[in-house]
Design an enzyme around this catalytic site. Structure first.
Site, PDB file in Angstrom:
ATOM      1  N   CYS A  98      57.508  13.119  89.900  1.00 58.30           N
ATOM      2  CA  CYS A  98      58.090  14.233  89.164  1.00 58.30           C
ATOM      3  C   CYS A  98      58.402  15.348  90.155  1.00 58.30           C
ATOM      4  O   CYS A  98      57.501  15.830  90.849  1.00 58.30           O
ATOM      5  CB  CYS A  98      57.109  14.720  88.103  1.00 58.30           C
TER       6      CYS A  98
ATOM      7  N   CYS B  64      56.288  18.923  88.739  1.00 57.36           N
ATOM      8  CA  CYS B  64      54.841  19.163  88.766  1.00 57.36           C
ATOM      9  C   CYS B  64      54.119  18.322  89.806  1.00 57.36           C
ATOM     10  O   CYS B  64      52.925  18.493  90.034  1.00 57.36           O
ATOM     11  CB  CYS B  64      54.232  18.948  87.382  1.00 57.36           C
TER      12      CYS B  64
ATOM     13  N   ASP C 288      61.055  -4.956  62.139  1.00 56.30           N
ATOM     14  CA  ASP C 288      62.257  -4.180  62.445  1.00 56.30           C
ATOM     15  C   ASP C 288      62.872  -4.765  63.714  1.00 56.30           C
ATOM     16  O   ASP C 288      62.278  -4.725  64.780  1.00 56.30           O
ATOM     17  CB  ASP C 288      61.855  -2.715  62.658  1.00 56.30           C
TER      18      ASP C 288
HETATM   19 ZN   LIG Z   1      56.047  16.716  85.867  1.00 52.08          ZN
END
Ligand SMILES: [Zn+2]
EC number: 6.3.5.13
Length: 456
Positions: free
Chosen positions: A231, A234, A363
């Protein structure tokens, strides 16, 4: 052993034997009865046993069979819930089956394949030594609801077993998040390199950071949402695995050859099953064997000797053709099968069998997330494209939208006719059934040929 535990064990064994005699094995009734008599029966029966649990969305059965091969080769006295009885009641019945009438277990190790929801319950009772979480993908839409439910079920289960070692898939951002804020020791496994030269256009089940919702960046993708993720906002990202696939030497239609690094020592490993997902299963199995104290050489050779798991890649002869049956049950798993076919240049017959019974997921909209387009691009190399199962028409419609020419799609409702068509010439076939379609198909196949040897 408490009297009520002994009574529960006897009831469980006797009712199980009776049901089997009546040809009705595999029901949950014996476990249910035992649980009624003694709520803590699983805790009582498992107290002296070292338990390895395998959970996650895809690959539980194959990984379990690989671990089992290692347990067997290492000379462990173990038992497992082989028949796919992976609900709590099924697990209880298996423990009852492998203990004496007085409730004493005769085995040192148990290998338990466990549904995510059942794991949450079973973990309250089982002395888990090692927990393997393969991956978390979106399963049939209506079965567990949101993907976070699956994740939370496993997370809650882990709080019951603070002493267990966790073997977690470092490449799955969802699975990896299980390692946060827990006291457990974690052994990471993963694949350090891309598996395929060009990955399929798959929808990711987890495109956004689990902590801050920023889109992940990838150094490489192996399949689905698995790979070298991080990421940019962060800093949450892939951990360096200590059990790592460092090279893919070959990835063929029957097997793969890889280099596996086990805590700093590299081994050439032959994985006796095709596809990228089985490379992960092998790494997971190696991690579990390592935690169980099995030496690396034994674990590595077990992966090479391992035979096909039930329904996962069975091979058999149908008439003049060789056929492979690959169970498909969710988009990620189906995409792996498609990847395998798309990267093999041979001529094939394809058969898609879609059911919508409870065990398949009622489904069926998940088929719209499967990358059939990757096969449609190469449709000229498929000599027949057969469609069957309860929802054959929906599958045919999906394939049409993927770009298959309608005059090439054949809906064949009778399995007997389908098998005749597959066996009519020597072109090999890939049969891709959903769960209950696989059972129906196997019944039909066993009427045609003796294929027991392939899955016993
Ligand atoms: Zn993050």
């Amino acid at each position: 052993m408490k009297l009520k535990t002994r009574i529960a064990v006897i009831i469980c064994k006797v009712s199980g034997a009776l049901l089997r005699k009546m040809g009705r094995g595999g029901t949950n009734l014996p476990g249910k009865l035992a649980l009624k008599i003694d709520k803590n029966i699983l805790g009582e029966l498992s107290q002296s046993v070292k338990v390895t649990v395998v959970t996650g969305t895809n690959g539980k059965t194959t990984t379990s069979r690989m671990i089992e091969q290692a347990f067997s080769d290492a000379g462990f006295r173990y038992f497992s819930n082989k028949s796919g009885a992976n609900l709590l009641t099924g697990i209880i019945a298996v423990f009852a089956q492998y203990c004496s009438l007085s409730g004493k277990c005769r085995y040192t190790h148990a290998l338990i394949e466990c549904d995510e929801a059942a794991f949450r319950k079973a973990s309250e009772f089982l002395p888990v030594e090692c927990l393997v979480v393969n991956n978390i993908f979106r399963d049939q839409l209506d079965r567990y609801g949101e993907i976070t439910h699956t994740l939370n079920a496993i997370r809650e289960g882990i709080t019951h077993i603070p002493d267990a070692v966790l073997c977690l898939n470092a490449d799955c951002s969802l699975t990896a998040s299980l390692a946060e804020k827990i006291p457990n020791r974690v052994v990471w496994f993963g694949v350090n390199v891309p598996i395929y030269t060009h990955a399929a256009h798959e929808l990711s089940d987890a495109p956004y950071c689990i902590h801050c919702k920023t889109e992940y960046q990838y150094d490489y993708v192996t399949y689905g949402h698995l790979g070298g993720f991080h990421c940019p906002n962060c800093g949450y990202g892939r951990k360096t695995p200590s059990i790592a696939v460092t090279q893919i030497l070959t990835a063929g239609a029957d097997a793969s050859d890889i280099v596996l690094d086990i805590c700093g020592r590299e081994y050439d490993v032959h994985v006796n099953l095709p596809g990228g997902y089985n490379i992960y299963n092998a790494a997971a199995a190696a991690a579990a064997a390592h935690v169980a104290g099995i030496d690396d050489e034994t674990a590595v050779s077990a992966l090479g000797q391992f035979e096909c798991g039930f329904g996962r890649a069975e091979q058999f002869t149908l008439g003049k053709a060789q056929a492979r049956m690959m169970l498909v049950k969710n988009p990620a798993g189906f995409n792996q099968v498609i990847n395998l076919i798309a990267h093999d240049e041979g001529s094939y017959k394809l058969a898609f069998l879609l059911n919508d019974r409870f065990a398949d997921g009622t489904d069926i909209s998940w088929i719209w997330d499967v990358d059939f387009e990757a096969l449609a691009e190469q449709q000229e190399r498929f000599t027949q494209i057969l469609v069957s199962g309860v929802r054959a028409d929906d599958m045919a419609l999906r394939l049409k939208y993927a770009g298959f020419r309608t005059d090439r799609l054949e809906v064949v409702r009778e399995y007997e006719t389908l098998l005749d068509r597959v066996g009519a010439d020597e072109t090999p076939a890939f049969l891709m059934p959903t769960y209950t379609a696989m059972f129906d198909l196997r019944n039909e196949i066993s009427r045609h040929t003796d294929i027991k040897a392939f899955y016993e």
